[in-house]
Design a protein around this motif. Structure first.
Motif, short mmCIF file in Angstrom:
data_model
loop_
_atom_site.label_atom_id
_atom_site.label_comp_id
_atom_site.label_asym_id
_atom_site.label_seq_id
_atom_site.Cartn_x
_atom_site.Cartn_y
_atom_site.Cartn_z
N LYS A 185 -2.38 -5.57 -28.56
CA LYS A 185 -3.36 -5.98 -27.55
C LYS A 185 -3.60 -7.48 -27.59
O LYS A 185 -3.96 -8.08 -26.59
CB LYS A 185 -4.68 -5.23 -27.78
CG LYS A 185 -4.57 -3.72 -27.55
CD LYS A 185 -5.91 -3.04 -27.79
CE LYS A 185 -5.79 -1.53 -27.55
NZ LYS A 185 -7.08 -0.81 -27.80
N TYR A 244 5.57 -2.53 -31.55
CA TYR A 244 4.27 -2.04 -31.11
C TYR A 244 3.74 -2.89 -29.96
O TYR A 244 3.98 -4.11 -29.90
CB TYR A 244 3.26 -2.09 -32.27
CG TYR A 244 3.52 -1.05 -33.33
CD1 TYR A 244 3.12 0.27 -33.17
CD2 TYR A 244 4.18 -1.41 -34.51
CE1 TYR A 244 3.37 1.22 -34.14
CE2 TYR A 244 4.43 -0.47 -35.50
CZ TYR A 244 4.02 0.84 -35.32
OH TYR A 244 4.28 1.78 -36.28
N LYS A 260 6.73 7.50 -25.36
CA LYS A 260 5.83 6.58 -24.65
C LYS A 260 6.15 5.15 -25.09
O LYS A 260 5.86 4.76 -26.22
CB LYS A 260 4.37 6.91 -24.95
CG LYS A 260 3.91 8.25 -24.42
CD LYS A 260 2.44 8.49 -24.75
CE LYS A 260 1.96 9.84 -24.23
NZ LYS A 260 0.52 10.07 -24.57
N TYR A 261 6.77 4.41 -24.19
CA TYR A 261 7.00 2.99 -24.46
C TYR A 261 7.24 2.26 -23.15
O TYR A 261 7.61 2.85 -22.14
CB TYR A 261 8.17 2.77 -25.42
CG TYR A 261 9.50 3.34 -25.00
CD1 TYR A 261 10.24 2.80 -23.94
CD2 TYR A 261 10.07 4.41 -25.69
CE1 TYR A 261 11.47 3.30 -23.58
CE2 TYR A 261 11.31 4.93 -25.34
CZ TYR A 261 12.01 4.36 -24.28
OH TYR A 261 13.23 4.87 -23.92
N PHE A 264 5.79 0.37 -28.01
CA PHE A 264 5.08 1.63 -28.18
C PHE A 264 3.57 1.37 -28.26
O PHE A 264 3.13 0.51 -29.03
CB PHE A 264 5.54 2.34 -29.45
CG PHE A 264 6.93 2.91 -29.35
CD1 PHE A 264 7.13 4.25 -29.06
CD2 PHE A 264 8.04 2.09 -29.55
CE1 PHE A 264 8.41 4.77 -28.96
CE2 PHE A 264 9.32 2.61 -29.46
CZ PHE A 264 9.51 3.95 -29.16
N PRO A 265 2.76 2.11 -27.49
CA PRO A 265 1.31 1.88 -27.50
C PRO A 265 0.63 2.47 -28.73
O PRO A 265 -0.56 2.21 -28.96
CB PRO A 265 0.85 2.58 -26.23
CG PRO A 265 1.84 3.68 -26.03
CD PRO A 265 3.16 3.12 -26.50
N GLU A 266 1.34 3.27 -29.49
CA GLU A 266 0.74 3.90 -30.66
C GLU A 266 1.81 4.01 -31.76
O GLU A 266 2.98 3.65 -31.55
CB GLU A 266 0.22 5.29 -30.30
CG GLU A 266 1.29 6.17 -29.67
CD GLU A 266 0.72 7.42 -29.02
OE1 GLU A 266 1.44 8.43 -29.00
OE2 GLU A 266 -0.41 7.37 -28.53
N GLU A 267 1.41 4.51 -32.90
CA GLU A 267 2.35 4.59 -34.02
C GLU A 267 3.53 5.48 -33.67
O GLU A 267 3.41 6.48 -32.96
CB GLU A 267 1.63 5.12 -35.27
CG GLU A 267 0.79 4.07 -35.96
CD GLU A 267 0.58 4.38 -37.43
OE1 GLU A 267 1.49 4.94 -38.08
OE2 GLU A 267 -0.51 4.07 -37.92
N TYR A 268 4.68 5.08 -34.18
CA TYR A 268 5.90 5.85 -33.95
C TYR A 268 6.71 5.85 -35.24
O TYR A 268 6.46 5.06 -36.17
CB TYR A 268 6.71 5.23 -32.81
CG TYR A 268 7.26 3.85 -33.12
CD1 TYR A 268 8.56 3.68 -33.58
CD2 TYR A 268 6.47 2.70 -32.95
CE1 TYR A 268 9.07 2.43 -33.88
CE2 TYR A 268 6.96 1.44 -33.24
CZ TYR A 268 8.27 1.31 -33.70
OH TYR A 268 8.77 0.07 -34.00
N ASP A 308 6.10 -7.88 -33.01
CA ASP A 308 5.15 -7.51 -31.96
C ASP A 308 4.59 -8.75 -31.25
O ASP A 308 4.02 -8.65 -30.17
CB ASP A 308 3.97 -6.72 -32.56
CG ASP A 308 4.43 -5.49 -33.32
OD1 ASP A 308 5.56 -5.04 -33.09
OD2 ASP A 308 3.66 -4.99 -34.16
#
Length: 438
Positions: free
Chosen positions: A121, A118, A47-48, A73-77, A131
């Motif tokens: 927001k 990341y 997911k990116y 990436f919307p979350e930790e990776y 980021d």
């Protein structure tokens, strides 16, 4: 006030703009790699979002600029897992490490960086510094006219040509974003030059006085007002920019837009410490070399040497250049005591009143002094004694250090021997060269 004609700017823009065929090659490369990245996302169920960043996305790029593609990436990776996937799916790439691992695909005319990050927001909600990049891109897109983008291009080339462009640790100069912010504040290249020629050090472009202690230049990031966007600019690079602005203001010349590094000749008493590394990384290793260089300088000065210059470089190894004003300290040193008006003079005489084998105490102006004994020391020996006590980063191999002097220095990389004075003023600082180009 600096006055440059539209024709002058047009010539500079022609000089610094990519050729049409290379520009088209860049667009095709972005499309091709983006398609491959979409396939990677599907194949590995990742997911990116694919985000085109850097000056190419902003429209402020100059000839030779690389391309930055971010995987948001919307979350930790797992950064290392993503790195392994990218290396597998892009075998033509090489891996690099900064604050984050990423890969570089090097082409004939440009390189493309693929950078995992990341999806923040807001600028105040970051996991890593990279980021912040999408917010910088959007800021320039939303606040710059096409004319301002051209002014930013001219400013970037000016900084590049005088040797102060690049925020990486090995340069400590102006980032592309900082160059853009200077145009954002002053509106045009010549407006920025007129202001920069009057800057003092430290200089606070914004209401940053009292904040960011120790910074040479304060330009508050408009997308994050808690950040000094120019925090990495060294005093030497800021001073070079101010001087170049003064000289350009006096007589605008195309000489300020062509990179013309002046060659140096390393003195015969120079010493170079060569530190092998497992995998050289300028971002992390150059700061460590600077700290080691500072320790060596202090240690040499503590035993009486006067170190007139030091510099550090990376070129498949770490290099620390040291230029002392003498190769050997003799058996006598001068020890200066307190003034005769000080009550401490009595204590000095209690210790040194009997004198040394060189003679009794004597007056040096209004101070009592004595010539005291010391063990003779040569600079090579002092460096060799100090190095085992210095902390190197894990990437270096200190047990394989080589100390080079004399005729062996000619065997070192030409980039080190001919440009060991860094940062240095280019040919643009020479009145005769500016007249020639004019």
């Amino acid at each position: 006030m600096t006055e440059i004609t539209p024709e002058f700017k047009r010539k500079i823009l022609e000089y610094i703009s990519e050729r049409g065929d290379i520009l088209e090659e860049k667009r095709e490369a972005v499309s091709s790699i983006s398609r491959r990245l979409e396939k990677v996302k599907d194949d590995y169920r990742l997911k990116y979002d694919i985000f085109l960043g850097g000056s190419f996305a902003k429209g402020t790029d100059i000839k030779g600029s690389d391309i930055d593609i971010f995987l948001l990436f919307p979350e930790e990776y797992d950064p290392m897992k993503i790195l392994r996937i990218l290396r597998r799916e892009f075998p033509e790439s090489t891996e690099e490490y900064s604050e984050h691992p990423y890969v570089i695909i090097k082409g004939k005319n440009f390189s493309i960086d693929i950078v995992p990050a990341y999806m923040a927001k807001s600028p105040g909600n970051l996991m890593t510094a990279v980021d912040r990049t999408p917010f910088h891109v959007e800021f320039v897109k939303n606040n710059f006219t096409s004319q301002m983008k051209d002014e930013a291009r001219i400013m970037k080339q000016f900084m590049k040509a005088i040797g102060v462009y690049g925020a990486e640790a090995s340069v400590q100069g102006f980032s592309g974003y900082v160059a853009e912010l200077i145009i954002y504040h002053y509106g045009s290249f010549e407006g920025a030059i007129d202001k920069a020629a009057t800057w003092t050090i430290p200089f606070f472009m914004d209401d940053g006085d009292g904040k960011f202690k120790g910074a040479n230049l304060v330009i508050i990031d408009p997308v994050d007002n808690t950040r000094n966007a120019s925090a990495n600019v060294s005093k030497e690079n800021l001073s070079t920019f101010i001087l170049a602005a003064k000289l350009f203001q006096m007589r605008p010349s195309e000489a300020f837009f062509s990179s013309t590094r002046a060659d140096c000749r390393m003195p015969g008493n120079a010493i170079v410490v060569v530190v092998p590394c497992k995998k050289c990384n300028e971002q992390t290793d150059v700061p460590n070399l600077r700290r080691v260089s500072s320790v060596l300088k202090k240690e040499l000065e503590s035993v009486g040497f006067n170190v007139i210059y030091t510099s550090v470089f990376m070129d498949r190894a770490g290099y620390i250049v040291i230029i002392p004003d003498a190769e050997r300290m003799g058996e006598a040193s001068l020890h200066i005591g307190p003034p005769v008006t000080s009550p401490n003079v009595i204590d000095f005489l209690k210790k040194w009143g009997e004198g040394t084998r060189f003679g009794p105490p004597f007056m040096l102006g209004d101070r009592v002094a004595v010539m005291r004994e010391r063990d003779p020391v040569d600079v090579m020996g002092a460096i060799a004694d100090t190095l085992p006590r210095v902390k190197f980063s894990n990437n270096f191999i200190p047990e394989k250090i080589i100390i080079v002097e004399g005729g062996d220095i000619a065997k070192l990389p030409e980039n080190i021997t001919s440009h060991f004075i860094y940062p240095s003023l280019g040919k643009w600082a020479s009145p005769s060269y500016r007249d020639y180009v004019q």
